[in-house]
Design an enzyme around this catalytic site. Structure first.
Site, PDB file in Angstrom:
ATOM      1  N   GLU A 166       0.861  -1.188   0.000  1.00 33.13           N
ATOM      2  CA  GLU A 166       0.000   0.000   0.000  1.00 33.13           C
ATOM      3  C   GLU A 166       0.896   1.237   0.000  1.00 33.13           C
ATOM      4  O   GLU A 166       2.108   1.125   0.240  1.00 33.13           O
ATOM      5  CB  GLU A 166      -0.886  -0.008   1.257  1.00 33.13           C
ATOM      6  CG  GLU A 166      -1.816  -1.211   1.294  1.00 33.13           C
ATOM      7  CD  GLU A 166      -2.789  -1.194   2.471  1.00 33.13           C
ATOM      8  OE1 GLU A 166      -2.741  -0.231   3.275  1.00 33.13           O
ATOM      9  OE2 GLU A 166      -3.587  -2.135   2.563  1.00 33.13           O
ATOM     10  N   GLY A 168       1.400   3.457   2.174  1.00 34.64           N
ATOM     11  CA  GLY A 168       2.129   3.668   3.432  1.00 34.64           C
ATOM     12  C   GLY A 168       2.768   2.413   3.999  1.00 34.64           C
ATOM     13  O   GLY A 168       3.367   2.455   5.069  1.00 34.64           O
ATOM     14  N   GLU A 280       8.608 -18.182  -1.381  1.00 34.11           N
ATOM     15  CA  GLU A 280       8.782 -18.887  -2.658  1.00 34.11           C
ATOM     16  C   GLU A 280       8.950 -17.892  -3.797  1.00 34.11           C
ATOM     17  O   GLU A 280       9.769 -18.086  -4.695  1.00 34.11           O
ATOM     18  CB  GLU A 280       7.576 -19.793  -2.926  1.00 34.11           C
ATOM     19  CG  GLU A 280       7.515 -20.939  -1.954  1.00 34.11           C
ATOM     20  CD  GLU A 280       6.361 -21.898  -2.211  1.00 34.11           C
ATOM     21  OE1 GLU A 280       5.974 -22.076  -3.380  1.00 34.11           O
ATOM     22  OE2 GLU A 280       5.854 -22.478  -1.235  1.00 34.11           O
ATOM     23  N   ARG A 282      10.352 -15.145  -3.884  1.00 27.32           N
ATOM     24  CA  ARG A 282      11.710 -14.577  -3.956  1.00 27.32           C
ATOM     25  C   ARG A 282      12.639 -15.417  -4.825  1.00 27.32           C
ATOM     26  O   ARG A 282      13.540 -14.888  -5.472  1.00 27.32           O
ATOM     27  CB  ARG A 282      12.302 -14.491  -2.555  1.00 27.32           C
ATOM     28  CG  ARG A 282      11.850 -13.233  -1.906  1.00 27.32           C
ATOM     29  CD  ARG A 282      12.150 -13.138  -0.460  1.00 27.32           C
ATOM     30  NE  ARG A 282      11.258 -12.103   0.030  1.00 27.32           N
ATOM     31  CZ  ARG A 282      10.672 -12.099   1.202  1.00 27.32           C
ATOM     32  NH1 ARG A 282      10.891 -13.059   2.061  1.00 27.32           N
ATOM     33  NH2 ARG A 282       9.862 -11.116   1.532  1.00 27.32           N
ATOM     34  N   GLU A 402       9.155  -7.688  -3.721  1.00 26.89           N
ATOM     35  CA  GLU A 402       9.126  -8.921  -2.903  1.00 26.89           C
ATOM     36  C   GLU A 402      10.165  -8.873  -1.777  1.00 26.89           C
ATOM     37  O   GLU A 402      10.811  -9.854  -1.458  1.00 26.89           O
ATOM     38  CB  GLU A 402       9.259 -10.167  -3.789  1.00 26.89           C
ATOM     39  CG  GLU A 402       8.096 -10.249  -4.771  1.00 26.89           C
ATOM     40  CD  GLU A 402       7.843 -11.622  -5.345  1.00 26.89           C
ATOM     41  OE1 GLU A 402       8.190 -12.612  -4.687  1.00 26.89           O
ATOM     42  OE2 GLU A 402       7.282 -11.681  -6.445  1.00 26.89           O
ATOM     43  N   THR A 404      12.834  -5.625  -0.165  1.00 29.68           N
ATOM     44  CA  THR A 404      14.048  -4.933  -0.631  1.00 29.68           C
ATOM     45  C   THR A 404      15.297  -5.724  -0.202  1.00 29.68           C
ATOM     46  O   THR A 404      15.211  -6.634   0.639  1.00 29.68           O
ATOM     47  CB  THR A 404      14.143  -3.520  -0.020  1.00 29.68           C
ATOM     48  OG1 THR A 404      14.265  -3.667   1.402  1.00 29.68           O
ATOM     49  CG2 THR A 404      12.926  -2.666  -0.353  1.00 29.68           C
TER      50      THR A 404
END
Ligand code: FAD
Length: 420
Positions: A166, A168, A280, A282, A402, A404
């Site tokens: 989202e 924020g 997964e 990643r 997915e 940082t």
């Protein structure tokens, strides 16, 4: 151009036939040696895996490559490519055959994402999100009815998207503000999702909202939301640095009505679903990144053999050769991390640390290899007439979505030293 492609293909076939006949004895010897091992080297593919990779490569080279530049320019996936992804079974790789999927393993999905991304990382992530996040969530947490309805549609005609982030809440995903209120026979969802990949093409969204904010992250629930549901709208589309053909959009939920039957898993278990699907996922992003690095290296190898300076091909200079060797070594190391994490997943071994390492390292390698490729092209690397600047632009996302790179480091560190 087409003729050129055919001629190039014929050359490859001729070369490989000659190579094969000359090395037949040693190859069959090494195959026997491999069979005698209890486990195969990570990069040695089974016959099925080889055939699968070859068919994805054929599609990527023959159908996708001619369209890459235009799709990047227009920031849009060609509908013909989307249709072919379904027709070739790439949108339901792990989906059981009873739902119209290919019933293959996770490693096959990883091979597909790598091969597609070698040519175009946008199509790579398009297929990746469908398989490693959306289908995966349905396979693991769907009820028999949800599987029948949604896995079948996702394997045959409907694109899926995964909506967690989202405005924020990104790294701190569980701080989401989207709310779900139980009103008896259905839920009412309100909020905004941002950065949602495949959002333009998707009909089916695995979307997370908090149904019990007092319980904190234990109120987070996964919902199956369809584009046609009342109160659901697709908002602004992002104009991005890289993976430009992949759509990234905002989703708007204004009193969006979601049937009770469309809770995926249990109410309050959304945090678990998101953590486990992203673990997964990643590995899939790792595969996208090794695909990008492989594509950049392939281009650099071809260019440096053709480009003449000081009366010879630039790949005759040791300085250039060493750079190519460094790039190939980095790529190999990244590929080993990605393949190992994927094979661990298929073997049912805990792979969380390895998945984080694979994504972290392969995104760095993709960025570095693509950057070096630009330098090896000289001025030609800096312009859009040649493919390498796009590989570099496409590589940058690997360190962001997915989780940082900092979040991957956090996961790895936690698993190394323990603690919360
Ligand atoms: C092209 C694109 C596609 C995407 N697709 C999807 C999608 O399909 N679905 C979806 O749900 N999301 C998607 N995302 C969102 C993506 O996952 C988030 O952007 C990402 O998780 C980072 O969140 P953020 O952008 O809010 O950055 P922030 O969380 O604000 O991070 C900003 C910086 O602060 C650092 N940081 C934050 N917290 C910490 C900490 N505790 N310790 C150290 N460093 C920290 C980060 O590492 C980063 O460098 C996509 C994003 C992009 C750009």
């Amino acid at each position: 151009m087409l003729l050129c492609l055919f001629a190039f293909g014929a050359i490859i076939m001729q070369c490989s036939t000659t190579y094969y006949s000359q090395t037949k004895v040693s190859m069959s010897q090494s195959i026997t040696a491999i069979e005698q091992l209890n486990c195969r080297p990570l990069t040695t593919l089974s016959e099925d895996e080889q055939m699968f990779r070859a068919s994805v490569r054929e599609f990527a080279e023959g159908e996708l490559r001619p369209r890459v530049e235009q799709m990047d320019e227009h920031q849009k996936l060609d509908p013909a490519i989307i249709k072919q992804c379904f027709d070739l079974g790439l949108m339901g790789i792990e989906t059981p055959e009873e739902y119209g999927g290919a019933g293959a393993n996770f490693f096959s999905a990883i091979l597909a994402v790598e091969e597609l991304s070698r040519v175009d990382a946008s199509v790579g992530v398009f297929v990746d999100v469908q398989n490693t996040l959306v289908n995966n969530a349905f396979i693991r947490w769907g009820t028999p009815e949800q599987k029948k309805e949604y896995l079948s549609r996702l394997a045959s005609e409907d694109v899926g998207a995964y909506a967690l982030s989202e405005p924020g809440s990104g790294s701190d995903a569980f701080a989401m503000q989207t709310r779900a209120v139980d009103v008896g026979d259905h839920y009412v969802l309100n909020g905004r999702k941002l950065w949602i990949t495949n959002g333009i093409e998707a009909e089916i969204f695995v979307l997370f909202a908090n149904a019990n904010p007092e319980a904190g992250y234990r109120g987070i629930t996964a919902f199956i939301v369809e584009k046609s549901f009342p109160g659901f709208a697709v908002g602004k589309k992002e104009n991005k640095l890289g993976i430009r053909a992949s759509s990234t959009v905002e989703l708007i939920l204004e009193d969006c009505q979601v049937p009770k039957a469309n809770v995926l898993g249990e109410q309050g278990k959304g945090y678990k679903i998101s953590i486990e699907t992203l673990n997964e996922g990643r590995i899939g992003i790792g595969a996208q990144m090794i695909g990008v690095a492989a594509g950049a290296l392939q281009s650099a190898l071809a260019y440096t053999s053709e480009r003449q300076q000081f009366g010879k091909s630039i790949n005759e200079f040791q300085g250039v050769q060493f750079q190519l060797a460094e790039m190939a070594t980095e790529l190999e190391a990244a590929r080993l991390l990605v393949y190992n994490a994927a094979r661990m997943k298929d073997a049912g071994i805990n792979f969380v640390k390895e998945a984080a390492m694979a994504k972290l390292y392969s995104s760095r390698v993709a960025e570095h290899v693509a950057s070096k490729a630009i330098e090896l092209y000289g001025g030609y690397g800096y312009v859009k007439d040649y493919p390498v600047e796009k590989y570099w632009r496409d590589s940058k996302i690997g360190a962001i979505y997915e989780g940082t790179s900092n979040m991957q480091l956090q996961t790895i560190a936690k698993l190394l030293i323990g603690g919360k």
